[in-house]
Design a protein around this motif. Sequence first.
Motif, mmCIF file in Angstrom:
data_model
loop_
_atom_site.group_PDB
_atom_site.id
_atom_site.type_symbol
_atom_site.label_atom_id
_atom_site.label_comp_id
_atom_site.label_asym_id
_atom_site.label_seq_id
_atom_site.Cartn_x
_atom_site.Cartn_y
_atom_site.Cartn_z
ATOM 1 N N GLU A 116 0.838 -1.193 0.000
ATOM 2 C CA GLU A 116 0.000 0.000 0.000
ATOM 3 C C GLU A 116 0.875 1.246 0.000
ATOM 4 O O GLU A 116 2.042 1.202 0.409
ATOM 5 C CB GLU A 116 -0.973 0.016 1.171
ATOM 6 C CG GLU A 116 -0.357 0.195 2.523
ATOM 7 C CD GLU A 116 -1.395 0.228 3.641
ATOM 8 O OE1 GLU A 116 -2.516 -0.288 3.471
ATOM 9 O OE2 GLU A 116 -1.070 0.786 4.699
ATOM 10 N N CYS A 117 0.280 2.332 -0.476
ATOM 11 C CA CYS A 117 1.032 3.585 -0.603
ATOM 12 C C CYS A 117 0.134 4.773 -0.280
ATOM 13 O O CYS A 117 -0.975 4.872 -0.804
ATOM 14 C CB CYS A 117 1.572 3.702 -2.030
ATOM 15 S SG CYS A 117 2.581 5.156 -2.323
ATOM 16 N N ASN A 118 0.630 5.644 0.577
ATOM 17 C CA ASN A 118 -0.016 6.919 0.854
ATOM 18 C C ASN A 118 0.747 7.995 0.113
ATOM 19 O O ASN A 118 1.984 8.019 0.144
ATOM 20 C CB ASN A 118 0.022 7.234 2.354
ATOM 21 C CG ASN A 118 -0.843 6.301 3.155
ATOM 22 O OD1 ASN A 118 -2.029 6.161 2.893
ATOM 23 N ND2 ASN A 118 -0.250 5.639 4.134
ATOM 24 N N PHE A 120 1.189 12.158 -0.305
ATOM 25 C CA PHE A 120 0.950 13.404 0.415
ATOM 26 C C PHE A 120 1.444 14.593 -0.393
ATOM 27 O O PHE A 120 2.454 14.502 -1.088
ATOM 28 C CB PHE A 120 1.712 13.400 1.751
ATOM 29 C CG PHE A 120 1.346 12.266 2.666
ATOM 30 C CD1 PHE A 120 0.247 12.361 3.503
ATOM 31 C CD2 PHE A 120 2.104 11.108 2.684
ATOM 32 C CE1 PHE A 120 -0.083 11.320 4.355
ATOM 33 C CE2 PHE A 120 1.779 10.058 3.529
ATOM 34 C CZ PHE A 120 0.679 10.161 4.363
ATOM 35 N N LEU A 126 -3.074 14.082 2.802
ATOM 36 C CA LEU A 126 -3.222 12.869 2.002
ATOM 37 C C LEU A 126 -3.987 13.209 0.724
ATOM 38 O O LEU A 126 -5.115 13.678 0.772
ATOM 39 C CB LEU A 126 -3.965 11.794 2.801
ATOM 40 C CG LEU A 126 -4.107 10.423 2.150
ATOM 41 C CD1 LEU A 126 -2.747 9.739 2.026
ATOM 42 C CD2 LEU A 126 -5.052 9.538 2.977
ATOM 43 N N PHE A 129 -4.423 7.389 -2.278
ATOM 44 C CA PHE A 129 -4.107 6.133 -1.600
ATOM 45 C C PHE A 129 -4.121 5.046 -2.661
ATOM 46 O O PHE A 129 -5.031 4.986 -3.486
ATOM 47 C CB PHE A 129 -5.146 5.824 -0.512
ATOM 48 C CG PHE A 129 -4.928 4.489 0.142
ATOM 49 C CD1 PHE A 129 -3.943 4.331 1.098
ATOM 50 C CD2 PHE A 129 -5.696 3.393 -0.220
ATOM 51 C CE1 PHE A 129 -3.734 3.098 1.699
ATOM 52 C CE2 PHE A 129 -5.491 2.154 0.373
ATOM 53 C CZ PHE A 129 -4.510 2.001 1.334
#
Length: 154
Positions: A116-118, A120, A126, A129
């Motif tokens: 998974e990757c956030n 910003f 954020l 996603f």
Amino acid sequence: MNGLLSQYKRIIAGEIASSPVELLMGIRPLDIEEGRSVFELEATYDHSNPQGTVNGGVTTTLADMAMGMAFGTTLQPHETFTTIELKINFLKPIWLGKVRAEAEVKKRGKTIGLVECNLFDEKGSLVAFSTSTCMVLEGEKASGRSQHTADDTR
């Protein structure tokens, strides 16, 4: 140390150049550890779509790069991988400035992994996603796949 992890430590240290797609897109690695990576893009006018925001494909490429490198650091020397699924949710528009992708392997199985990757913006908000499913390749399935460095010639 995993070969990809070692390579990206050298890229971050400025000893070798990033991959061709990173150079083309202006993506740069900031940090990498086993199962985790952080990449950044300085979004400019050149990354924008007709509405003036960063093109979704650019954002997706940033996320894909971060997730792929995070997963790649978990591989054994005889393994490689491919992404078999990628999903991204855009939460707000990105204009100009730095976009940071923080990726982490959530599950690394023998054959399949989930990352998974956030993403910003430079204010720490954020903006997207993403998740990726990766498949480990070995033997004949991995044939012809290799890691390329800036030293490679075509």
